[in-house]
Design an enzyme around this catalytic site. Sequence first.
Site, PDB file in Angstrom:
ATOM      1  N   HIS A  19       0.968  -1.205   0.074  1.00 13.88           N
ATOM      2  CA  HIS A  19      -0.056  -0.229  -0.076  1.00 13.88           C
ATOM      3  C   HIS A  19       1.052   1.307   0.132  1.00 13.88           C
ATOM      4  O   HIS A  19       1.452   1.538   0.991  1.00 13.88           O
ATOM      5  CB  HIS A  19      -0.917  -0.111   1.374  1.00 13.88           C
ATOM      6  CG  HIS A  19      -2.046   0.927   1.316  1.00 13.88           C
ATOM      7  ND1 HIS A  19      -3.136   0.512   0.450  1.00 13.88           N
ATOM      8  CD2 HIS A  19      -2.511   2.059   1.936  1.00 13.88           C
ATOM      9  CE1 HIS A  19      -4.120   1.666   0.625  1.00 13.88           C
ATOM     10  NE2 HIS A  19      -3.803   2.419   1.585  1.00 13.88           N
ATOM     11  N   LYS A 164      -9.891   6.769  -3.639  1.00 21.31           N
ATOM     12  CA  LYS A 164      -9.093   7.690  -3.292  1.00 21.31           C
ATOM     13  C   LYS A 164      -7.812   7.281  -3.898  1.00 21.31           C
ATOM     14  O   LYS A 164      -7.195   6.244  -3.496  1.00 21.31           O
ATOM     15  CB  LYS A 164      -8.959   7.899  -1.774  1.00 21.31           C
ATOM     16  CG  LYS A 164      -7.964   8.762  -1.238  1.00 21.31           C
ATOM     17  CD  LYS A 164      -8.577   9.219   0.039  1.00 21.31           C
ATOM     18  CE  LYS A 164      -7.241   9.185   1.248  1.00 21.31           C
ATOM     19  NZ  LYS A 164      -7.688   9.629   2.427  1.00 21.31           N
ATOM     20  N   LYS A 166      -3.513   7.807  -3.702  1.00 17.12           N
ATOM     21  CA  LYS A 166      -2.200   8.486  -2.960  1.00 17.12           C
ATOM     22  C   LYS A 166      -1.434   8.892  -3.856  1.00 17.12           C
ATOM     23  O   LYS A 166      -0.612   7.997  -4.451  1.00 17.12           O
ATOM     24  CB  LYS A 166      -1.847   7.379  -1.861  1.00 17.12           C
ATOM     25  CG  LYS A 166      -2.647   6.898  -0.750  1.00 17.12           C
ATOM     26  CD  LYS A 166      -2.700   7.995   0.083  1.00 17.12           C
ATOM     27  CE  LYS A 166      -3.550   7.546   1.497  1.00 17.12           C
ATOM     28  NZ  LYS A 166      -3.550   8.580   2.481  1.00 17.12           N
ATOM     29  N   ASP A 195      -5.151  11.962  -2.202  1.00 14.52           N
ATOM     30  CA  ASP A 195      -4.407  12.417  -1.117  1.00 14.52           C
ATOM     31  C   ASP A 195      -3.087  12.833  -1.516  1.00 14.52           C
ATOM     32  O   ASP A 195      -2.438  11.787  -1.946  1.00 14.52           O
ATOM     33  CB  ASP A 195      -4.824  11.474  -0.252  1.00 14.52           C
ATOM     34  CG  ASP A 195      -4.314  11.951   1.231  1.00 14.52           C
ATOM     35  OD1 ASP A 195      -3.937  12.980   1.451  1.00 14.52           O
ATOM     36  OD2 ASP A 195      -4.568  11.116   2.053  1.00 14.52           O
ATOM     37  N   GLU A 221      -6.969  16.059  -1.152  1.00 14.89           N
ATOM     38  CA  GLU A 221      -6.774  16.015   0.449  1.00 14.89           C
ATOM     39  C   GLU A 221      -5.362  16.449   0.330  1.00 14.89           C
ATOM     40  O   GLU A 221      -4.208  16.037  -0.061  1.00 14.89           O
ATOM     41  CB  GLU A 221      -6.843  14.615   0.722  1.00 14.89           C
ATOM     42  CG  GLU A 221      -6.698  14.467   2.426  1.00 14.89           C
ATOM     43  CD  GLU A 221      -7.190  13.035   2.658  1.00 14.89           C
ATOM     44  OE1 GLU A 221      -7.875  12.315   2.047  1.00 14.89           O
ATOM     45  OE2 GLU A 221      -6.674  12.754   3.771  1.00 14.89           O
ATOM     46  N   ASP A 246      -6.197  17.420   6.481  1.00 19.55           N
ATOM     47  CA  ASP A 246      -6.100  16.233   7.115  1.00 19.55           C
ATOM     48  C   ASP A 246      -5.121  16.258   8.285  1.00 19.55           C
ATOM     49  O   ASP A 246      -4.988  16.657   9.480  1.00 19.55           O
ATOM     50  CB  ASP A 246      -5.811  14.943   6.231  1.00 19.55           C
ATOM     51  CG  ASP A 246      -5.675  13.708   6.868  1.00 19.55           C
ATOM     52  OD1 ASP A 246      -5.838  13.485   8.080  1.00 19.55           O
ATOM     53  OD2 ASP A 246      -5.174  12.754   6.430  1.00 19.55           O
ATOM     54  N   LYS A 270     -10.149  12.293  12.401  1.00 22.92           N
ATOM     55  CA  LYS A 270      -9.258  10.888  12.636  1.00 22.92           C
ATOM     56  C   LYS A 270      -9.138  11.146  14.221  1.00 22.92           C
ATOM     57  O   LYS A 270      -8.380  11.856  14.716  1.00 22.92           O
ATOM     58  CB  LYS A 270      -7.883  11.238  11.942  1.00 22.92           C
ATOM     59  CG  LYS A 270      -7.775  10.676  10.760  1.00 22.92           C
ATOM     60  CD  LYS A 270      -6.464  10.666  10.293  1.00 22.92           C
ATOM     61  CE  LYS A 270      -6.431  10.270   8.834  1.00 22.92           C
ATOM     62  NZ  LYS A 270      -5.267  10.552   8.276  1.00 22.92           N
ATOM     63  N   GLU A 324     -13.613   6.327   5.015  1.00 20.31           N
ATOM     64  CA  GLU A 324     -12.454   5.535   4.327  1.00 20.31           C
ATOM     65  C   GLU A 324     -12.258   4.487   5.291  1.00 20.31           C
ATOM     66  O   GLU A 324     -11.040   3.684   5.660  1.00 20.31           O
ATOM     67  CB  GLU A 324     -11.269   6.336   3.881  1.00 20.31           C
ATOM     68  CG  GLU A 324     -10.397   7.140   4.815  1.00 20.31           C
ATOM     69  CD  GLU A 324      -9.222   7.637   4.276  1.00 20.31           C
ATOM     70  OE1 GLU A 324      -9.194   8.066   3.022  1.00 20.31           O
ATOM     71  OE2 GLU A 324      -8.218   7.885   5.119  1.00 20.31           O
TER      72      GLU A 324
HETATM   73 MG   LIG Z   1      -5.009  11.750   4.495  1.00 19.94          MG
END
Ligand SMILES: [Mg+2]
Length: 371
Positions: A19, A164, A166, A195, A221, A246, A270, A324
Amino acid sequence: MNIRSLDVVIVDLPTIRPHKLAMHTIVMQTIILVRVTGEDGLEGWGEVATIGGASYCAETPEAIKMNIEKYIKPLVIGRNAAHFDAISYTVNNHVVGNTFAKAAVEAAVIELAAKTRGVSVHELFGGQIHDSLPVAWTLASGETRRDIEEAKESLHAKRHNIFKLKIGMGDPKRNVDHVLKIKEAVGDTASIRVDVNQAWDETTAMYCIEALEDGGIDLIEQPLPAWNKEGMSRLASRFKVPIMADESLGSLEEVYQVAKHRSGNVFSLKPANVSGLTATKKVAAIAEAAGISLYGGTMIESALGTAICAHLYSTIPEMKYGTELFGPLLFTDTITTNAIVYEEFQLKVPNGPGYGMEIDVEKIFHYGRDL
Ligand SMILES: [Mg+2]
């Protein structure tokens, strides 16, 4: 129910594929579990996850464990779990920062409070408004063709229709092309978001966001470093596509400043970033009062940590951008005997008592460190 003991264990869970994030590629995700035990043997469990040791934030898994055992545990032992907000107040008065450590302990104390009353945790936060939550999936294999396949499979299985990407690692222009190819492949059947995990400077952000906005991307993001709140304000007023904060929401005070200066027009919730569930509910209140939209973020928790977030998010009136909470789907195994249910593009919020998850102690012995 007074708290008799508190234990902490670090667990490493393997992922189904690498990931790739801006700061780290996860093949083994580290979670920190806290167990508090009441006088009659009832248990409450808490969890936080971290990404890449020290690469995402200052609190490493080892520091979280040590700081809980040495500095937070003595403040919690002997206290009544029902007074979880008062306990968090005491902890905040004696321990600076350490938001991940505090969040893990608070989650365990709250579960013990809920189990003592025989109710779900969401009942302690005023009651559930949603019994299921939309769940995004992160396409982070690093390969365009594999990401498109993953997205199409997911749409077909009605698991996710929000994706999403990355894109903080590597060449920004190439990353933007990668995102636009995926958007082209899925068209209007899915929402595509990115993001950046703080990886761009402002001029790079201006060039890239323009291209992403033109290509129909729905959300950007944390394009800039957490400290660059003025830059985030400029981007949020320059573009129509929403800019989500974030990493720049590292405390309640920062959340207020970001809201006041509009350094983002969507907030990613979060619990670990702000010391736990009670503070997360306050973040939601600040956002509501400021007219800022919400999104339920993740640190990629296991089924337990996912349930912890889901219980709190289910009490928040509007989560305009969904959540998410896909963590359990990224792991090859689980530390609970029951699973989080995903269907029709949603996560079903598990019912209690507590968070509604049964811990599989054998799995914790298998994946736990030093046990
Ligand atoms: Mg993030």
